[in-house]
Write a protein that holds these residues in place. Structure first.
Motif, PDB file in Angstrom:
ATOM      1  N   THR A 127      42.096  46.567  39.987  1.00  9.12           N
ATOM      2  CA  THR A 127      42.294  45.271  40.302  1.00  9.12           C
ATOM      3  C   THR A 127      41.306  44.767  41.383  1.00  9.12           C
ATOM      4  O   THR A 127      41.577  43.761  42.131  1.00  9.12           O
ATOM      5  CB  THR A 127      43.895  45.081  40.811  1.00  9.12           C
ATOM      6  OG1 THR A 127      44.180  46.135  42.037  1.00  9.12           O
ATOM      7  CG2 THR A 127      44.674  45.465  39.980  1.00  9.12           C
ATOM      8  N   GLY A 129      38.812  42.912  43.555  1.00  9.27           N
ATOM      9  CA  GLY A 129      38.168  41.703  43.495  1.00  9.27           C
ATOM     10  C   GLY A 129      39.261  40.672  42.644  1.00  9.27           C
ATOM     11  O   GLY A 129      38.623  39.518  42.378  1.00  9.27           O
ATOM     12  N   ALA A 131      42.856  40.096  43.180  1.00 16.82           N
ATOM     13  CA  ALA A 131      44.227  39.806  43.682  1.00 16.82           C
ATOM     14  C   ALA A 131      44.237  38.344  44.174  1.00 16.82           C
ATOM     15  O   ALA A 131      45.358  38.034  44.242  1.00 16.82           O
ATOM     16  CB  ALA A 131      44.545  40.821  45.052  1.00 16.82           C
ATOM     17  N   HIS A 132      43.209  37.846  44.661  1.00 15.37           N
ATOM     18  CA  HIS A 132      43.055  36.624  45.014  1.00 15.37           C
ATOM     19  C   HIS A 132      43.557  35.547  44.070  1.00 15.37           C
ATOM     20  O   HIS A 132      43.974  34.405  44.368  1.00 15.37           O
ATOM     21  CB  HIS A 132      41.905  36.060  45.741  1.00 15.37           C
ATOM     22  CG  HIS A 132      40.620  36.067  44.752  1.00 15.37           C
ATOM     23  ND1 HIS A 132      39.990  37.041  44.082  1.00 15.37           N
ATOM     24  CD2 HIS A 132      39.989  34.803  44.244  1.00 15.37           C
ATOM     25  CE1 HIS A 132      38.965  36.717  43.556  1.00 15.37           C
ATOM     26  NE2 HIS A 132      39.062  35.322  43.268  1.00 15.37           N
ATOM     27  N   LEU A 133      43.341  35.686  42.472  1.00 11.21           N
ATOM     28  CA  LEU A 133      43.549  34.954  41.665  1.00 11.21           C
ATOM     29  C   LEU A 133      45.072  35.002  41.548  1.00 11.21           C
ATOM     30  O   LEU A 133      45.503  34.022  40.833  1.00 11.21           O
ATOM     31  CB  LEU A 133      43.025  35.658  40.064  1.00 11.21           C
ATOM     32  CG  LEU A 133      41.414  35.477  40.251  1.00 11.21           C
ATOM     33  CD1 LEU A 133      41.017  36.350  38.923  1.00 11.21           C
ATOM     34  CD2 LEU A 133      40.738  34.306  40.372  1.00 11.21           C
ATOM     35  N   GLY A 135      47.041  35.240  44.399  1.00 19.04           N
ATOM     36  CA  GLY A 135      47.838  34.736  45.561  1.00 19.04           C
ATOM     37  C   GLY A 135      47.974  35.893  46.630  1.00 19.04           C
ATOM     38  O   GLY A 135      48.606  35.875  47.437  1.00 19.04           O
ATOM     39  N   GLY A 136      47.295  37.141  46.255  1.00 19.72           N
ATOM     40  CA  GLY A 136      47.532  38.390  47.101  1.00 19.72           C
ATOM     41  C   GLY A 136      47.959  39.485  45.995  1.00 19.72           C
ATOM     42  O   GLY A 136      48.450  39.354  45.126  1.00 19.72           O
ATOM     43  N   GLU A 137      47.882  40.639  46.939  1.00 16.34           N
ATOM     44  CA  GLU A 137      48.179  41.701  45.785  1.00 16.34           C
ATOM     45  C   GLU A 137      49.768  41.902  45.685  1.00 16.34           C
ATOM     46  O   GLU A 137      50.189  42.427  44.862  1.00 16.34           O
ATOM     47  CB  GLU A 137      47.977  42.982  46.906  1.00 16.34           C
ATOM     48  CG  GLU A 137      46.177  43.203  46.586  1.00 16.34           C
ATOM     49  CD  GLU A 137      45.752  44.580  47.191  1.00 16.34           C
ATOM     50  OE1 GLU A 137      46.500  45.041  48.135  1.00 16.34           O
ATOM     51  OE2 GLU A 137      44.589  44.824  47.087  1.00 16.34           O
ATOM     52  N   GLU A 180      46.597  49.608  52.304  1.00 13.09           N
ATOM     53  CA  GLU A 180      45.580  49.149  52.591  1.00 13.09           C
ATOM     54  C   GLU A 180      44.120  50.009  52.826  1.00 13.09           C
ATOM     55  O   GLU A 180      44.333  51.212  52.584  1.00 13.09           O
ATOM     56  CB  GLU A 180      45.573  48.219  53.930  1.00 13.09           C
ATOM     57  CG  GLU A 180      46.625  47.244  53.876  1.00 13.09           C
ATOM     58  CD  GLU A 180      46.541  46.224  52.962  1.00 13.09           C
ATOM     59  OE1 GLU A 180      45.275  45.880  52.293  1.00 13.09           O
ATOM     60  OE2 GLU A 180      47.408  45.398  52.379  1.00 13.09           O
TER      61      GLU A 180
END
Length: 528
Positions: A127, A129, A131-133, A135-137, A180
């Motif tokens: 995943t 790059g 996660a921002h699609l 709204g976050g992980e 993280e």
């Protein structure tokens, strides 16, 4: 003169891996096939999936009702029935589960650029790059749980910088765990059991006997001690030190991405629904031409074809074909489908027809021969087998295939024409067989010089044959894994009588072998 500085390159994002674990994948797939959801109907009564093993049927998966009664995965079916007499069983399908997992891996690429299998019930998704699609992980994990639950799968997922850490959290960590990139992985995972390292069962048993139950316990031991204890174990599953290095990212872990194989498919969306057979035959002929061009461009031929017709009311009619050899001949395909469309009910009309080839094989272009006209008219052997199979049914056409057995009557079996021949041991050069074998060996009376000598005279079907030449013996021992200990060996002879006729006879047993009386003689084949 100053050289202008090049613009700084964007930072490389830290690697992010999501591990998905479907603990009840086999049961969930069975529920989907039965049309019931988890916790409804299928879980009301104890149910288990069984797999055949060398020691008898074992439990491969059990639903919650069976687990509550004491049924455990890996237990013998007889033991499980003793604990739960009302246990219902169904056969497990590991091959079907793996195929389902492969299709699930392709579908899981919605969350990342590639995915890999973690058999028998897990997936690894990159995943990085992406996660921002979502709204976050955290939102990505929530979407994964929701989408899997919508498809009837109960799953756990976690995200971490390495595949080993993500796998450990998905199996033994809290729900929806996220590590993280800057976290101390060993510190965050110290409370997990050593089973989170994906070690073999014997290694886990050894670690438990040594009192090493948590990852933190292993981290407190020096690397030199672990290296000495497992210095002869190179496999990652047998060496905790290698798994620890993979877990924290010191050693790369190779993963094999799942790549979708494009399936040849052509379709026709009709302007008006059709109901009559001649119009459907015309559409099918056009699709067969399109499929032939698509397969020719790929250098392949179809072994299996599926035709799907969508009706106006939403119903889908499916017809399948399997060919004896790869083909892309439109006329041959249309002739085969013609027999499968006689019982097709178009209802209020068909508005979409699709032809796909899920099974293809390489088929190179070939120069036409003088007898190619016969093949174009459907008289080749493969075309004949296809037409007989479609007309008479799949179980009516058989072909003889060799079988790994030295006994002549067991050296071949009948199999479907589409079945793949298993790999067999290469025939020995001196194993010559007669042109014709009798359905069953016929007893003969033989006169020989000595109990173990060559035959000189034999009587068969009322006639007496004087043996002019004899060659042998070729000794074939009984199959000890199949026969009883009292079965006698055979000595085969190739003989020729005074008139030039050749036979294949054998002596069943030896004098004084302790497995019966005097040896018996049989005739089993006729030579050319």
């Amino acid at each position: 003169m100053t050289t202008p500085l090049s613009p700084p390159s964007p930072p490389v994002p830290a690697r992010r891996i999501m591990a998905i674990w479907c603990a009840d994948l086999a049961l969930d797939r069975w529920r989907l096939a039965e049309g019931c959801a988890a916790g409804e109907g299928s879980d009301a009564e104890p149910l288990a999936l069984i797999a055949e093993t060398a020691h008898g049927p074992r439990i491969a998966a059990a639903n919650p009702a069976a687990t509550a009664e004491g049924v455990r995965t890996g237990a013998m079916l007889a033991d499980a029935r003793a604990l739960c007499p009302a246990l219902a069983v169904r056969p497990a399908d590991p091959a079907g589960d793996l195929a389902f997992l492969e299709s699930l891996a392709l579908w899981a690429q919605r969350w990342g650029p590639w995915s890999a299998l973690d058999p028998p019930d897990g997936l690894i998704v990159d995943t990085t790059g992406a996660a921002h699609l979502f709204g976050g992980e955290a939102m990505l994990l929530a979407d994964a749980h929701a989408q899997l639950a919508r498809r009837g799968l109960v799953a756990r997922a976690a995200i971490a910088p390495t595949a080993g850490a993500a796998w450990a959290l998905a199996h033994f960590g809290p729900e929806g765990a996220i590590l993280e990139a800057g976290d101390d992985l060993m510190d965050r995972l110290a409370a997990l059991p050593v089973a989170a390292l994906r070690l073999d069962d014997d290694v886990l048993l050894l670690l438990r006997r040594l009192g090493l139950k948590r990852l933190g316990d292993l981290a407190g031991i020096g690397r030199e001690a672990l290296a000495r204890r497992f210095r002869n174990r190179r496999s990652p599953g047998a060496n905790p030190l290698v798994r620890l290095d993979q877990l924290i990212g010191h050693v790369p872990e190779p993963l094999l991405p799942v790549i979708a194989a494009e399936q040849p498919m052509v379709q026709r969306r009709l302007m008006e629904p059709i109901r009559h057979r001649p119009l459907l035959d015309r559409v099918l002929a056009d699709l067969a031409e399109d499929m032939a061009r698509a397969l020719e461009g790929r250098g392949e031929g179809a072994r299996r074809l599926e035709m799907a017709a969508w009706k106006v009311d939403g119903d889908v009619l499916v017809r399948r074909l399997e060919m004896a050899a790869a083909t892309r001949d439109p006329a041959h395909v249309c002739r085969l489908f013609a027999a499968r469309l006689d019982d097709l009910d178009a209802g209020f009309g068909i508005e979409l027809v699709r032809l796909s080839a899920p099974w293809t094989e390489p088929l190179a272009l070939a120069q036409a021969e003088l007898d190619a006209a016969a093949e174009r008219h459907g008289t080749s052997l493969a075309a004949c087998i296809d037409r007989l199979t479609v007309r008479l049914g799949e179980g009516a056409v058989r072909r003889p295939v060799p079988r790994a057995s030295h006994l002549p009557e067991r050296a071949q079996r009948w199999a479907p024409p589409l079945a793949l021949m298993p790999g067999l041991q290469e025939d020995f050069a001196f194993h010559e067989r007669p042109l014709k074998l009798l359905d069953r060996p016929e007893p003969i009376a033989v006169i020989y010089e000595a109990p173990d000598g060559l035959p000189r005279l034999f009587r068969w079907r009322g006639g007496v044959h004087e043996i002019a030449r004899a060659e042998g013996p070729e000794r074939i021992a009984p199959e000890w894994w199949r026969e009883r200990s009292t079965v006698r060996l055979r000595d085969y002879y190739r003989i020729e009588d005074s008139t030039g006729r050749r036979y294949w006879i054998y002596r069943h047993g030896l004098a004084g072998d302790g497995r019966g009386g005097a040896p018996e003689w049989f005739l089993q084949g006729l030579c050319a």
